[in-house]
Design a protein around this motif. Structure first.
Motif, PDB file in Angstrom:
ATOM      1  N   ARG A 220      13.078   8.260  -1.266  1.00  0.00           N
ATOM      2  CA  ARG A 220      13.760   9.497  -1.631  1.00  0.00           C
ATOM      3  C   ARG A 220      15.139   9.233  -2.224  1.00  0.00           C
ATOM      4  N   GLN A 221      15.784   8.159  -1.780  1.00  0.00           N
ATOM      5  CA  GLN A 221      17.112   7.816  -2.297  1.00  0.00           C
ATOM      6  C   GLN A 221      17.036   7.076  -3.633  1.00  0.00           C
ATOM      7  N   ASN A 222      15.852   6.576  -3.995  1.00  0.00           N
ATOM      8  CA  ASN A 222      15.689   5.798  -5.237  1.00  0.00           C
ATOM      9  C   ASN A 222      14.495   6.337  -6.021  1.00  0.00           C
ATOM     10  N   PRO A 223      14.578   7.581  -6.493  1.00  0.00           N
ATOM     11  CA  PRO A 223      13.422   8.207  -7.156  1.00  0.00           C
ATOM     12  C   PRO A 223      13.016   7.542  -8.463  1.00  0.00           C
ATOM     13  N   ASP A 224      13.913   6.783  -9.078  1.00  0.00           N
ATOM     14  CA  ASP A 224      13.590   6.145 -10.357  1.00  0.00           C
ATOM     15  C   ASP A 224      12.913   4.790 -10.192  1.00  0.00           C
ATOM     16  N   LEU A 225      12.838   4.305  -8.956  1.00  0.00           N
ATOM     17  CA  LEU A 225      12.219   3.007  -8.703  1.00  0.00           C
ATOM     18  C   LEU A 225      10.714   3.196  -8.573  1.00  0.00           C
ATOM     19  N   ASN A 226       9.943   2.355  -9.236  1.00  0.00           N
ATOM     20  CA  ASN A 226       8.487   2.474  -9.240  1.00  0.00           C
ATOM     21  C   ASN A 226       7.912   1.873  -7.955  1.00  0.00           C
ATOM     22  N   ILE A 227       7.899   2.691  -6.893  1.00  0.00           N
ATOM     23  CA  ILE A 227       7.387   2.256  -5.593  1.00  0.00           C
ATOM     24  C   ILE A 227       6.094   3.008  -5.294  1.00  0.00           C
ATOM     25  N   ARG A 228       5.066   2.255  -4.933  1.00  0.00           N
ATOM     26  CA  ARG A 228       3.805   2.838  -4.471  1.00  0.00           C
ATOM     27  C   ARG A 228       3.612   2.425  -3.015  1.00  0.00           C
ATOM     28  N   TYR A 229       3.325   3.412  -2.177  1.00  0.00           N
ATOM     29  CA  TYR A 229       3.280   3.175  -0.730  1.00  0.00           C
ATOM     30  C   TYR A 229       1.870   3.441  -0.204  1.00  0.00           C
ATOM     31  N   HIS A 230       1.421   2.539   0.686  1.00  0.00           N
ATOM     32  CA  HIS A 230       0.122   2.706   1.338  1.00  0.00           C
ATOM     33  C   HIS A 230       0.269   2.297   2.803  1.00  0.00           C
ATOM     34  N   ARG A 231      -0.315   3.071   3.693  1.00  0.00           N
ATOM     35  CA  ARG A 231      -0.255   2.769   5.130  1.00  0.00           C
ATOM     36  C   ARG A 231      -1.654   2.560   5.676  1.00  0.00           C
ATOM     37  N   HIS A 232      -1.850   1.419   6.355  1.00  0.00           N
ATOM     38  CA  HIS A 232      -3.105   1.190   7.056  1.00  0.00           C
ATOM     39  C   HIS A 232      -3.157   2.056   8.312  1.00  0.00           C
ATOM     40  N   PRO A 233      -4.281   2.684   8.605  1.00  0.00           N
ATOM     41  CA  PRO A 233      -4.380   3.511   9.815  1.00  0.00           C
ATOM     42  C   PRO A 233      -4.416   2.709  11.102  1.00  0.00           C
ATOM     43  N   GLN A 234      -4.675   1.407  10.994  1.00  0.00           N
ATOM     44  CA  GLN A 234      -4.610   0.516  12.150  1.00  0.00           C
ATOM     45  C   GLN A 234      -4.097  -0.837  11.689  1.00  0.00           C
TER      46      GLN A 234
ATOM     47  N   ASN B  83      11.446  -8.938 -20.520  1.00  0.00           N
ATOM     48  CA  ASN B  83      11.382  -7.468 -20.581  1.00  0.00           C
ATOM     49  C   ASN B  83      10.341  -6.894 -19.623  1.00  0.00           C
ATOM     50  N   LEU B  84      10.074  -7.609 -18.537  1.00  0.00           N
ATOM     51  CA  LEU B  84       9.081  -7.138 -17.566  1.00  0.00           C
ATOM     52  C   LEU B  84       9.627  -5.964 -16.753  1.00  0.00           C
ATOM     53  N   GLN B  85       8.734  -5.035 -16.450  1.00  0.00           N
ATOM     54  CA  GLN B  85       9.039  -3.928 -15.553  1.00  0.00           C
ATOM     55  C   GLN B  85       8.538  -4.279 -14.151  1.00  0.00           C
ATOM     56  N   LYS B  86       8.997  -3.515 -13.153  1.00  0.00           N
ATOM     57  CA  LYS B  86       8.613  -3.777 -11.768  1.00  0.00           C
ATOM     58  C   LYS B  86       7.744  -2.653 -11.204  1.00  0.00           C
ATOM     59  N   GLU B  87       6.670  -3.054 -10.548  1.00  0.00           N
ATOM     60  CA  GLU B  87       5.842  -2.148  -9.750  1.00  0.00           C
ATOM     61  C   GLU B  87       5.887  -2.679  -8.317  1.00  0.00           C
ATOM     62  N   ILE B  88       6.434  -1.904  -7.393  1.00  0.00           N
ATOM     63  CA  ILE B  88       6.582  -2.347  -6.009  1.00  0.00           C
ATOM     64  C   ILE B  88       5.523  -1.661  -5.154  1.00  0.00           C
ATOM     65  N   LEU B  89       4.652  -2.462  -4.560  1.00  0.00           N
ATOM     66  CA  LEU B  89       3.586  -1.928  -3.710  1.00  0.00           C
ATOM     67  C   LEU B  89       3.875  -2.302  -2.261  1.00  0.00           C
ATOM     68  N   ILE B  90       4.234  -1.326  -1.448  1.00  0.00           N
ATOM     69  CA  ILE B  90       4.540  -1.567  -0.037  1.00  0.00           C
ATOM     70  C   ILE B  90       3.325  -1.191   0.790  1.00  0.00           C
ATOM     71  N   ILE B  91       2.820  -2.150   1.558  1.00  0.00           N
ATOM     72  CA  ILE B  91       1.659  -1.918   2.409  1.00  0.00           C
ATOM     73  C   ILE B  91       2.124  -1.991   3.870  1.00  0.00           C
ATOM     74  N   ASN B  92       2.214  -0.836   4.508  1.00  0.00           N
ATOM     75  CA  ASN B  92       2.628  -0.748   5.903  1.00  0.00           C
ATOM     76  C   ASN B  92       1.400  -0.962   6.783  1.00  0.00           C
ATOM     77  N   ASP B  93       1.383  -2.079   7.496  1.00  0.00           N
ATOM     78  CA  ASP B  93       0.210  -2.447   8.297  1.00  0.00           C
ATOM     79  C   ASP B  93       0.272  -1.807   9.684  1.00  0.00           C
ATOM     80  N   CYS B  94       0.373  -0.466   9.682  1.00  0.00           N
ATOM     81  CA  CYS B  94       0.388   0.331  10.912  1.00  0.00           C
ATOM     82  C   CYS B  94       1.527  -0.094  11.843  1.00  0.00           C
ATOM     83  N   SER B  95       2.741  -0.109  11.313  1.00  0.00           N
ATOM     84  CA  SER B  95       3.916  -0.470  12.110  1.00  0.00           C
ATOM     85  C   SER B  95       4.108   0.508  13.259  1.00  0.00           C
TER      86      SER B  95
END
Length: 238
Positions: free
Chosen positions: A60-74, A35-47
């Motif tokens: 935006r197409q999957n608003p119910d998905l638990n996605i957390r987004y972070h972008r490195h500035p470099q 019964n585990l839930q998912k937390e998706i953490l996407i780390i964009n390494d300054c692509s």
């Protein structure tokens, strides 16, 4: 009723615009045991490609998905992206998921099982054991992986078959208790050395499939990373 626990899925991404939506679809489709839930953490390494745009469209197409987004500035390296994801994770368990298509999220449950059964604290997914499909690619790359694993085992008194695997599943608090420093692919030998030194830690392995890609298809690790891995094994294994 006990609230559901969460698996934090840390996805480091650098120039993965072509595949990021496909791997997220595969993560989304997985039904986790326990019964585990998912937390998706996407780390964009300054692509420098459209990775950020691809992620934004997917969220935006999957608003119910638990996605957390972070972008490195470099661009700081895969290890640095993982450090960020580990720090931000809130789930009871944590697994690393590359943004390419080399590893199959449908195998999360196989890594989770020894932990949920009460046997393990850490589970590595080995590309070198089991009967699952493995793409045939580079002889010297495979030999290098086995050499690094053997060297790591010798310094850490382990008997892993695949120290360099992406699929590593941890209890999040144990992983967050470590001080991790390696910014690039040295993360693998460093975390292996440091996690193995936690008193009473129980490390398991399960066989996984491997759909490797060529350098033309976007593989990034190179021979310099191999020499850095040797350095890290010696540095953190002493």
């Amino acid at each position: 009723m006990k609230p559901a626990s969460t698996l934090s899925i840390v996805v480091p991404a650098f120039n993965e615009a072509a595949t990021i939506h496909r791997i997220l679809d595969r993560v989304k489709a997985v039904e986790l045991i326990g019964n585990l839930q998912k937390e998706i953490l996407i780390i964009n390494d300054c692509s420098t490609d459209d990775t950020e745009g691809a992620i934004d469209r997917y969220v935006r197409q999957n608003p119910d998905l638990n996605i957390r987004y972070h972008r490195h500035p470099q661009n700081l390296g895969k290890g640095a992206a993982l450090h960020t994801g580990i720090r931000l994770a809130t789930g009871e368990y944590l697994i690393i998921q590359d943004a390419d298509l080399e590893y199959d999220p449908r195998e999360y449950n196989e890594l989770l099982q020894p932990i949920l059964d009460g046997f393990a604290d850490v589970v590595y997914g080995s590309r070198f054991q089991g009967s699952k499909p493995h793409r045939i690619l580079f002889f010297w790359h495979t030999l290098g992986n086995k050499f690094l694993t053997t060297l790591s085992n010798a310094f850490n008194n382990l008997n892993l078959t695949d120290m360099e695997t992406c699929y590593k599943l941890f209890r999040t608090r144990q992983l967050q208790s470590l001080v991790l420093r390696e910014q690039r692919f040295g993360f693998e030998p460093e975390v292996t050395a440091k996690i193995s030194r936690i008193p009473g830690i129980r490390i398991y392995e399960v066989g996984i499939s491997y759909y490797g890609r060529t350098y033309q298809e976007g593989k990034k690790i190179g021979w310099r990373d191999g020499f850095r891995a040797i350095y890290c094994i010696l540095k953190y294994g002493m």
